[in-house]
Design an enzyme around this catalytic site. Structure first.
Site, PDB file in Angstrom:
ATOM      1  N   ASN A   1      -5.566   0.365 -10.051  1.00 18.27           N
ATOM      2  CA  ASN A   1      -4.284  -0.448 -10.144  1.00 18.27           C
ATOM      3  C   ASN A   1      -4.235  -1.475 -11.103  1.00 18.27           C
ATOM      4  O   ASN A   1      -5.044  -2.353 -11.116  1.00 18.27           O
ATOM      5  CB  ASN A   1      -3.600  -0.529  -8.693  1.00 18.27           C
TER       6      ASN A   1
ATOM      7  N   ASP B   1      -1.320  -3.436 -10.895  1.00 20.20           N
ATOM      8  CA  ASP B   1      -0.746  -4.594 -10.115  1.00 20.20           C
ATOM      9  C   ASP B   1      -1.662  -5.520  -9.375  1.00 20.20           C
ATOM     10  O   ASP B   1      -2.920  -5.427  -9.447  1.00 20.20           O
ATOM     11  CB  ASP B   1       0.215  -3.960  -8.861  1.00 20.20           C
TER      12      ASP B   1
ATOM     13  N   HIS C   1      -8.693  -0.582 -14.867  1.00 21.89           N
ATOM     14  CA  HIS C   1      -7.660  -0.059 -15.871  1.00 21.89           C
ATOM     15  C   HIS C   1      -6.870  -1.138 -16.397  1.00 21.89           C
ATOM     16  O   HIS C   1      -5.665  -0.958 -17.031  1.00 21.89           O
ATOM     17  CB  HIS C   1      -6.768   1.084 -15.348  1.00 21.89           C
TER      18      HIS C   1
ATOM     19  N   GLY D   1      -5.950   6.525  -1.610  1.00 23.62           N
ATOM     20  CA  GLY D   1      -4.923   6.565  -2.542  1.00 23.62           C
ATOM     21  C   GLY D   1      -4.935   7.014  -3.867  1.00 23.62           C
ATOM     22  O   GLY D   1      -4.328   6.301  -4.719  1.00 23.62           O
TER      23      GLY D   1
ATOM     24  N   SER E   1      -5.529  10.496  -6.782  1.00 23.45           N
ATOM     25  CA  SER E   1      -5.379  11.746  -6.780  1.00 23.45           C
ATOM     26  C   SER E   1      -6.908  12.621  -7.210  1.00 23.45           C
ATOM     27  O   SER E   1      -6.923  13.821  -7.289  1.00 23.45           O
ATOM     28  CB  SER E   1      -4.485  12.365  -7.852  1.00 23.45           C
TER      29      SER E   1
HETATM   30  N1  APR Z   1      -1.556   6.125   1.136  1.00 25.67           N
HETATM   31  C1  APR Z   1      -2.593   6.452   0.606  1.00 25.67           C
HETATM   32  N2  APR Z   1      -2.383   7.354  -0.490  1.00 25.67           N
HETATM   33  C2  APR Z   1      -1.020   7.862  -0.749  1.00 25.67           C
HETATM   34  C3  APR Z   1       0.036   7.179  -0.314  1.00 25.67           C
HETATM   35  C4  APR Z   1      -0.036   6.240   0.859  1.00 25.67           C
HETATM   36  N3  APR Z   1       0.900   5.753   1.467  1.00 25.67           N
HETATM   37  N4  APR Z   1       1.128   7.830  -0.858  1.00 25.67           N
HETATM   38  C5  APR Z   1       0.673   8.822  -1.831  1.00 25.67           C
HETATM   39  N5  APR Z   1      -0.705   8.507  -1.865  1.00 25.67           N
HETATM   40  C6  APR Z   1      -1.644   9.281  -2.848  1.00 25.67           C
HETATM   41  C7  APR Z   1      -1.234  10.677  -3.278  1.00 25.67           C
HETATM   42  O1  APR Z   1      -1.545  11.640  -2.351  1.00 25.67           O
HETATM   43  C8  APR Z   1      -1.968  10.779  -4.493  1.00 25.67           C
HETATM   44  O2  APR Z   1      -3.223  11.615  -4.170  1.00 25.67           O
HETATM   45  O3  APR Z   1      -1.863   8.537  -3.853  1.00 25.67           O
HETATM   46  C9  APR Z   1      -2.395   9.452  -4.823  1.00 25.67           C
HETATM   47  C10 APR Z   1      -1.841   9.002  -6.114  1.00 25.67           C
HETATM   48  O4  APR Z   1      -2.105   9.933  -7.224  1.00 25.67           O
HETATM   49  P1  APR Z   1      -1.924   9.265  -8.721  1.00 25.67           P
HETATM   50  O5  APR Z   1      -0.156   9.250  -8.774  1.00 25.67           O
HETATM   51  O6  APR Z   1      -2.444  10.459  -9.521  1.00 25.67           O
HETATM   52  O7  APR Z   1      -2.597   7.809  -8.852  1.00 25.67           O
HETATM   53  P2  APR Z   1      -3.978   7.380  -9.325  1.00 25.67           P
HETATM   54  O8  APR Z   1      -4.925   8.635  -8.790  1.00 25.67           O
HETATM   55  O9  APR Z   1      -4.081   6.090  -8.970  1.00 25.67           O
HETATM   56  O10 APR Z   1      -3.915   7.564 -10.875  1.00 25.67           O
HETATM   57  C11 APR Z   1      -5.127   7.336 -11.652  1.00 25.67           C
HETATM   58  O11 APR Z   1      -4.020   7.447 -13.752  1.00 25.67           O
HETATM   59  O12 APR Z   1      -2.196   7.355 -15.056  1.00 25.67           O
HETATM   60  C12 APR Z   1      -3.134   6.916 -14.732  1.00 25.67           C
HETATM   61  O13 APR Z   1      -4.221   4.774 -15.306  1.00 25.67           O
HETATM   62  C13 APR Z   1      -3.241   5.434 -14.187  1.00 25.67           C
HETATM   63  O14 APR Z   1      -4.667   4.306 -12.746  1.00 25.67           O
HETATM   64  C14 APR Z   1      -3.922   5.425 -12.849  1.00 25.67           C
HETATM   65  C15 APR Z   1      -4.642   6.731 -12.924  1.00 25.67           C
END
Ligand code: APR
Length: 238
Positions: free
Chosen positions: A97, A99, A114, A183, A185
């Site tokens: 993240n 943030d 990142h 959290g 994907s």
């Molecule tokens: N608690 C835990 N997990 C959660 C919650 C919650 N309250 N709400 C959603 N999630 C999960 C979803 O199920 C999903 O698996 O958070 C995940 C978010 O996935 P993405 O949107 O793909 O985000 P992320 O995996 O952090 O992305 C990775 O992609 O675009 C780039 O640089 C960006 O750092 C980012 C990277």
């Protein structure tokens, strides 16, 4: 309720993704109403986008800054800061993240692989360190320049660029006996591979989130639930 026991011999490596900030009101990337549903990655988060239209890139990250400023750490960020306070240097946090909610919750041993929303750096990679920059830019003419003449760009790892602090991250994963992933994907590399590296080093691997990630099969435990609900009661530190 699932509990993860942490003994005096354990070293914990935590990887967090956008999901840990979801309960703070910040959208994730790949949800149906997520950031990549409303914006095109190619237009705001690639080196080509920066070359073609730096104003659109700064507009996107200025919007992220405005949203990030309003957000507050949630119980999941706080639970990780409390765990760090108990484990000291046996704890390491790597976040995808941008943030600053982990820092604002009290985390200290952390890296932002990142990048960070609250910083900018020279587009020419001239060697000067990133500078603190929380400005919400309304137009490109407001964006400053480095001493070398390069324009300041967001201190964000765009798609196609190499994540930050990889050497330190690899070293910490190699030492960890427990990897906790929260959290994310499991769709962006190299972060999605960290669980495999941890398994190869013999660590327990635990995922927390409302749905299994793409790389779920590599985890020894998947705890389904929201981070802010699950994390505060998850750890039993001996
Ligand atoms: N608690 C835990 N997990 C959660 C919650 C919650 N309250 N709400 C959603 N999630 C999960 C979803 O199920 C999903 O698996 O958070 C995940 C978010 O996935 P993405 O949107 O793909 O985000 P992320 O995996 O952090 O992305 C990775 O992609 O675009 C780039 O640089 C960006 O750092 C980012 C990277």
């Amino acid at each position: 309720m699932t509990q993860i026991s942490i003994t005096a011999k354990d070293r914990v490596f935590v990887l967090t993704g956008a999901g840990i900030s979801a309960e703070s009101g910040l959208p994730t990337f790949r949800a149906e109403d997520g950031l990549w549903a409303g914006h095109s990655v190619e237009e705001v988060c690639t080196p080509e986008a920066w070359r073609r239209n730096p104003e659109a890139v700064w507009q996107f990250y200025s919007e992220r800054r405005a949203a990030g400023e309003k957000a507050m750490p949630n119980p999941a960020h706080i639970a990780l800061a409390e765990l760090e306070a108990k484990l000291g240097n046996r704890f390491f946090l790597c976040t995808q993240n941008v943030d600053d909610l982990h820092e604002r919750a009290g985390s200290e041993r952390l890296v932002h692989m990142h990048g960070e929303l609250a910083k900018a750096r020279c587009e020419r990679e001239c060697g000067r360190s990133p500078v603190e920059d929380r400005t919400i830019y309304r137009s490109l003419s407001e964006v400053g320049h480095c001493f070398c003449g390069g324009r300041l760009r967001p201190h964000i790892v765009f798609f196609g660029e190499i994540p930050l602090e990889m050497e330190l991250i690899q070293e910490e994963i190699g030492k960890a006996t427990l990897m906790l992933v929260v959290g994310t994907s499991g769709s962006v590399y190299p972060a999605a591979n960290f669980v495999h590296w941890a398994r190869m080093a013999g660590a327990r691997t635990v995922y927390v989130g409302p749905e299994p990630p793409l790389n779920a099969s590599a985890f020894t435990h998947v705890v389904e639930g929201k981070a802010g609900v699950v994390l505060p009661g998850l750890f039993q530190v001996e």
